[in-house]
Enzyme design. Structure first.
Site, PDB file in Angstrom:
ATOM      1  N   LYS A  93      -1.677   8.605  11.743  1.00 21.43           N
ATOM      2  CA  LYS A  93      -3.147   8.539  11.915  1.00 21.43           C
ATOM      3  C   LYS A  93      -3.602   7.109  12.184  1.00 21.43           C
ATOM      4  O   LYS A  93      -4.653   6.879  12.774  1.00 21.43           O
ATOM      5  CB  LYS A  93      -3.872   9.174  10.735  1.00 21.43           C
ATOM      6  CG  LYS A  93      -3.649   8.504   9.375  1.00 21.43           C
ATOM      7  CD  LYS A  93      -4.579   7.353   9.091  1.00 21.43           C
ATOM      8  CE  LYS A  93      -4.199   6.594   7.845  1.00 21.43           C
ATOM      9  NZ  LYS A  93      -4.960   5.358   7.645  1.00 21.43           N
ATOM     10  N   TRP A 146      -5.280  -1.319  -1.638  1.00 21.18           N
ATOM     11  CA  TRP A 146      -4.958   0.030  -2.158  1.00 21.18           C
ATOM     12  C   TRP A 146      -4.078  -0.079  -3.404  1.00 21.18           C
ATOM     13  O   TRP A 146      -4.215   0.705  -4.343  1.00 21.18           O
ATOM     14  CB  TRP A 146      -4.287   0.839  -1.060  1.00 21.18           C
ATOM     15  CG  TRP A 146      -3.949   2.291  -1.341  1.00 21.18           C
ATOM     16  CD1 TRP A 146      -2.815   2.922  -0.943  1.00 21.18           C
ATOM     17  CD2 TRP A 146      -4.740   3.293  -2.018  1.00 21.18           C
ATOM     18  NE1 TRP A 146      -2.845   4.251  -1.330  1.00 21.18           N
ATOM     19  CE2 TRP A 146      -4.021   4.506  -1.991  1.00 21.18           C
ATOM     20  CE3 TRP A 146      -5.987   3.276  -2.644  1.00 21.18           C
ATOM     21  CZ2 TRP A 146      -4.496   5.691  -2.571  1.00 21.18           C
ATOM     22  CZ3 TRP A 146      -6.461   4.458  -3.229  1.00 21.18           C
ATOM     23  CH2 TRP A 146      -5.736   5.638  -3.187  1.00 21.18           C
ATOM     24  N   SER A 175      -0.107  -5.090  -4.874  1.00 19.91           N
ATOM     25  CA  SER A 175      -1.414  -5.376  -5.484  1.00 19.91           C
ATOM     26  C   SER A 175      -2.422  -5.795  -4.420  1.00 19.91           C
ATOM     27  O   SER A 175      -3.262  -6.658  -4.646  1.00 19.91           O
ATOM     28  CB  SER A 175      -1.260  -6.496  -6.515  1.00 19.91           C
ATOM     29  OG  SER A 175      -0.590  -7.588  -5.904  1.00 19.91           O
ATOM     30  N   GLY A 176      -2.299  -5.169  -3.234  1.00 18.63           N
ATOM     31  CA  GLY A 176      -3.309  -5.392  -2.192  1.00 18.63           C
ATOM     32  C   GLY A 176      -4.536  -4.537  -2.492  1.00 18.63           C
ATOM     33  O   GLY A 176      -4.791  -4.152  -3.641  1.00 18.63           O
ATOM     34  N   ALA A 185      -9.634   2.553   0.269  1.00 15.92           N
ATOM     35  CA  ALA A 185      -9.465   2.059  -1.101  1.00 15.92           C
ATOM     36  C   ALA A 185     -10.784   1.610  -1.747  1.00 15.92           C
ATOM     37  O   ALA A 185     -11.037   1.921  -2.918  1.00 15.92           O
ATOM     38  CB  ALA A 185      -8.451   0.919  -1.104  1.00 15.92           C
ATOM     39  N   PHE A 233       7.015  -4.953   4.391  1.00 16.05           N
ATOM     40  CA  PHE A 233       7.656  -5.666   3.271  1.00 16.05           C
ATOM     41  C   PHE A 233       8.545  -4.759   2.413  1.00 16.05           C
ATOM     42  O   PHE A 233       9.231  -5.235   1.509  1.00 16.05           O
ATOM     43  CB  PHE A 233       6.584  -6.302   2.362  1.00 16.05           C
ATOM     44  CG  PHE A 233       5.631  -7.198   3.120  1.00 16.05           C
ATOM     45  CD1 PHE A 233       6.096  -8.201   3.955  1.00 16.05           C
ATOM     46  CD2 PHE A 233       4.251  -7.029   2.996  1.00 16.05           C
ATOM     47  CE1 PHE A 233       5.220  -9.022   4.655  1.00 16.05           C
ATOM     48  CE2 PHE A 233       3.369  -7.844   3.691  1.00 16.05           C
ATOM     49  CZ  PHE A 233       3.846  -8.848   4.531  1.00 16.05           C
TER      50      PHE A 233
HETATM   51  N1  LIG Z   1      -6.398  -0.264   1.840  1.00 14.73           N
HETATM   52  C1  LIG Z   1      -6.568   1.037   1.994  1.00 14.73           C
HETATM   53  O1  LIG Z   1      -7.692   1.538   2.106  1.00 14.73           O
HETATM   54  C2  LIG Z   1      -5.359   1.937   2.022  1.00 14.73           C
HETATM   55  C3  LIG Z   1      -5.534   3.278   1.695  1.00 14.73           C
HETATM   56  C4  LIG Z   1      -4.448   4.133   1.705  1.00 14.73           C
HETATM   57  C5  LIG Z   1      -3.197   3.647   2.032  1.00 14.73           C
HETATM   58  N2  LIG Z   1      -3.047   2.327   2.326  1.00 14.73           N
HETATM   59  C6  LIG Z   1      -1.674   1.870   2.604  1.00 14.73           C
HETATM   60  O2  LIG Z   1      -1.196   1.186   1.452  1.00 14.73           O
HETATM   61  C7  LIG Z   1      -0.233   0.216   1.849  1.00 14.73           C
HETATM   62  C8  LIG Z   1      -0.574  -1.103   1.180  1.00 14.73           C
HETATM   63  O3  LIG Z   1      -1.830  -1.535   1.651  1.00 14.73           O
HETATM   64  P1  LIG Z   1      -2.865  -2.380   0.778  1.00 14.73           P
HETATM   65  O4  LIG Z   1      -4.207  -2.017   1.306  1.00 14.73           O
HETATM   66  O5  LIG Z   1      -2.631  -2.209  -0.680  1.00 14.73           O
HETATM   67  O6  LIG Z   1      -2.465  -3.891   1.146  1.00 14.73           O
HETATM   68  P2  LIG Z   1      -3.409  -5.002   1.819  1.00 14.73           P
HETATM   69  O7  LIG Z   1      -3.320  -4.877   3.290  1.00 14.73           O
HETATM   70  O8  LIG Z   1      -4.745  -5.007   1.199  1.00 14.73           O
HETATM   71  O9  LIG Z   1      -2.778  -6.368   1.311  1.00 14.73           O
HETATM   72  C9  LIG Z   1      -1.662  -6.980   1.756  1.00 14.73           C
HETATM   73  C10 LIG Z   1      -0.730  -7.143   0.568  1.00 14.73           C
HETATM   74  O10 LIG Z   1       0.512  -7.638   1.035  1.00 14.73           O
HETATM   75  C11 LIG Z   1       0.956  -8.665   0.167  1.00 14.73           C
HETATM   76  N3  LIG Z   1       1.890  -9.506   0.870  1.00 14.73           N
HETATM   77  C12 LIG Z   1       1.648 -10.487   1.780  1.00 14.73           C
HETATM   78  N4  LIG Z   1       2.811 -11.041   2.188  1.00 14.73           N
HETATM   79  C13 LIG Z   1       3.805 -10.397   1.511  1.00 14.73           C
HETATM   80  C14 LIG Z   1       5.212 -10.495   1.488  1.00 14.73           C
HETATM   81  N5  LIG Z   1       5.868 -11.374   2.258  1.00 14.73           N
HETATM   82  N6  LIG Z   1       5.921  -9.670   0.681  1.00 14.73           N
HETATM   83  C15 LIG Z   1       5.300  -8.755  -0.084  1.00 14.73           C
HETATM   84  N7  LIG Z   1       3.961  -8.612  -0.114  1.00 14.73           N
HETATM   85  C16 LIG Z   1       3.223  -9.424   0.672  1.00 14.73           C
HETATM   86  C17 LIG Z   1      -0.325  -9.343  -0.249  1.00 14.73           C
HETATM   87  O11 LIG Z   1      -0.117 -10.100  -1.414  1.00 14.73           O
HETATM   88  C18 LIG Z   1      -1.221  -8.151  -0.487  1.00 14.73           C
HETATM   89  O12 LIG Z   1      -1.010  -7.630  -1.769  1.00 14.73           O
HETATM   90  C19 LIG Z   1      -0.244   0.194   3.378  1.00 14.73           C
HETATM   91  O13 LIG Z   1       0.831   0.955   3.860  1.00 14.73           O
HETATM   92  C20 LIG Z   1      -1.551   0.876   3.729  1.00 14.73           C
HETATM   93  O14 LIG Z   1      -1.493   1.550   4.992  1.00 14.73           O
HETATM   94  C21 LIG Z   1      -4.086   1.460   2.305  1.00 14.73           C
HETATM   95  O1  LIG Z   2      -8.139   0.863   6.520  1.00 16.30           O
HETATM   96  P1  LIG Z   2      -6.974   1.540   7.178  1.00 16.30           P
HETATM   97  O2  LIG Z   2      -7.186   1.750   8.643  1.00 16.30           O
HETATM   98  O3  LIG Z   2      -5.678   0.844   6.847  1.00 16.30           O
HETATM   99  O4  LIG Z   2      -6.905   2.997   6.545  1.00 16.30           O
HETATM  100  C1  LIG Z   2      -7.015   3.101   5.152  1.00 16.30           C
HETATM  101  C2  LIG Z   2      -6.481   4.409   4.623  1.00 16.30           C
HETATM  102  O5  LIG Z   2      -5.189   4.672   5.113  1.00 16.30           O
HETATM  103  C3  LIG Z   2      -7.408   5.560   4.813  1.00 16.30           C
HETATM  104  O6  LIG Z   2      -6.892   6.697   4.155  1.00 16.30           O
END
Ligand SMILES: NC(=O)c1ccc[n+]([C@@H]2O[C@H](COP(=O)([O-])OP(=O)(O)OC[C@H]3O[C@@H](n4cnc5c(N)ncnc54)[C@H](O)[C@@H]3O)[C@@H](O)[C@H]2O)c1
Ligand SMILES: O=P(O)(O)OC[C@H](O)CO
Length: 381
Positions: free
Chosen positions: A229, A37, A34-35, A177, A121
């Site tokens: 990437k 993305w 629930s971060g 996201a 994680f």
């Molecule tokens: N944010 C984006 O724009 C985006 C887009 C595409 C893909 N992603 C990928 O999605 C994945 C998740 O990223 P995100 O953006 O949702 O997360 P985020 O970086 O926004 O948030 C971190 C998350 O980790 C959780 N967390 C912290 N400590 C923890 C622990 N010990 N155990 C479990 N959870 C814990 C937090 O509660 C929070 O939900 C990553 O692999 C990222 O590369 C992100």
């Molecule tokens: O914000 P970043 O660098 O973790 O990238 C976010 C997404 O992976 C883009 O598709």
């Protein structure tokens, strides 16, 4: 009381039983994470579960519980306001998203598991879930990253599949996201192994008028694009921090794409060239190098002349969100040195050496040229 045959035969059913039968055939969706993305993923799928009779309306979203500065629990605030005030403020998730801090409870009835936490994680979460998932469940990983063990690299989809004993597809793409949370147009790619039917269900679950999803039979190709990437984005951030200009950044992106493709094909010869032209490939590379978090933190690192650590900058700039590029660069470096491939991948190796402070940020261009002249060519890989 009704017999089992009445329950199974629609012609013998009362409307009430028909409704119960239809409900029992619908897939239940749980989002693990629930971060930034993770919250957007929950919003996307929740809009579709309401529209389609293939899914239960409710979407469970597992929350790694934390206490907010107000003293309230994050889960309570999400359920009270329908907003993830910490990781996706200002965006309503949909009333059918239910935040749940109990991991086992959140997944116990799920037929469709969306895994979307930072990659560091995933293993711990899967260990907790082993044996607690429905055997017929399907998973999809939105996690960009890999892990490296003594016996070699392991992609997150493989880890999830092995630990949970279920099939796992992947979804990657040019997906910053916050933009998708605001319903701005983008595309994504589902990568699947064998099960085309599962891939179609994932497309049905995620596709919206502003989020165009296609599928390709190339799990490793799609996942490695999304993973690698982030290393190139760190390099792009160095170039931005040093104000080297757009041409230099475009060069870094081109070289990065070349190394992404070569590395992927060396690890998995089945990876398809065409995957690099999907949203998960060149499009994700471009958006990440223009506006991603990895780029932004690497820019700040270069501006500090490499004096401030990535950990410190991550905490200050991302407020709890997590970077993937720096640890992925370290994982990639380990694979390259273990297999004797360092000379083939000057950009990937330089990113790691700069991140750990062995070289200054400016080495991303200056040392690249020297190493390229000395090194072996990637040739036609
Ligand atoms: N944010 C984006 O724009 C985006 C887009 C595409 C893909 N992603 C990928 O999605 C994945 C998740 O990223 P995100 O953006 O949702 O997360 P985020 O970086 O926004 O948030 C971190 C998350 O980790 C959780 N967390 C912290 N400590 C923890 C622990 N010990 N155990 C479990 N959870 C814990 C937090 O509660 C929070 O939900 C990553 O692999 C990222 O590369 C992100
Ligand atoms: O914000 P970043 O660098 O973790 O990238 C976010 C997404 O992976 C883009 O598709």
């Amino acid at each position: 009381m009704c017999s089992i045959s009445a329950f199974l035969n629609p012609y013998m059913m009362t409307p009430h039983l028909q409704e119960a039968r239809n409900a029992s055939l619908r897939s239940k969706v749980t989002v693990v994470g629930s971060g930034n993305w993770g919250s957007v993923a929950a919003k996307l799928v929740a809009s579709n579960t309401l529209r389609s009779t293939s899914f239960h309306d409710e979407v469970r979203m597992w929350v790694f519980e934390e206490t907010l500065p107000s003293g309230e629990k994050l889960t309570d605030v999400i359920n009270g306001t329908n907003e993830n005030v910490k990781y996706l403020p200002g965006i309503k998730l949909g009333k059918n998203v239910v935040a749940d801090p109990d991991l086992e409870n959140a997944v116990k009835d799920a037929n469709m598991l969306v895994i979307v936490t930072p990659h560091q994680f995933v293993e711990g979460i899967c260990k907790r879930l082993a044996g607690k998932i429905k055997t017929e469940a399907e998973a999809i990983s939105l996690v960009k990253g890999m892990e490296v063990k003594v016996d070699g690299p392991r992609m997150m989809s493989t880890l999830i599949s092995q630990q949970l004993g279920i099939n796992c597809s992947v979804l990657m793409g040019a997906n910053i996201a916050n933009e998708i949370g605001q319903e701005k147009f983008s595309e994504a790619t589902v990568g699947y192994r064998q099960n085309k039917g599962a891939a179609e269900s994932w497309v049905q679950l995620f596709n919206t008028p502003y989020f165009n999803v296609t599928s390709v039979q190339d799990v490793e190709g799609v996942e490695l694009c999304g993973t690698l990437k982030n290393v190139v984005a760190v390099a792009a951030g160095f170039v931005d921090g040093l104000e080297m200009g757009n041409n230099a950044k475009a060069a870094i992106m081109r070289i990065g794409l070349e190394e992404m493709k070569a590395f992927s094909k060396l690890l998995f010869p089945t990876v398809k060239d065409s995957t690099f032209f999907e949203s998960c490939g060149v499009a994700d590379l471009i958006t990440t190098c223009l506006g991603g978090r990895n780029r932004g933190v690497a820019e700040a690192f270069a501006k500090s002349g490499g004096k401030r650590s990535f950990d410190e900058l991550e905490q200050e700039l991302l407020q709890g969100q997590k970077l993937q590029g720096v640890s992925t660069a370290s994982d990639v470096y380990e694979v390259l040195s273990h297999r004797g491939w360092l000379e083939l991948f000057p950009l990937f190796s330089l990113v790691h050496e700069i991140c750990i402070g062995h070289l200054p940020p400016s080495a991303i261009v200056h040392q690249y040229n020297q190493r390229k002249l000395k090194g072996k060519s990637l040739g036609r890989l």
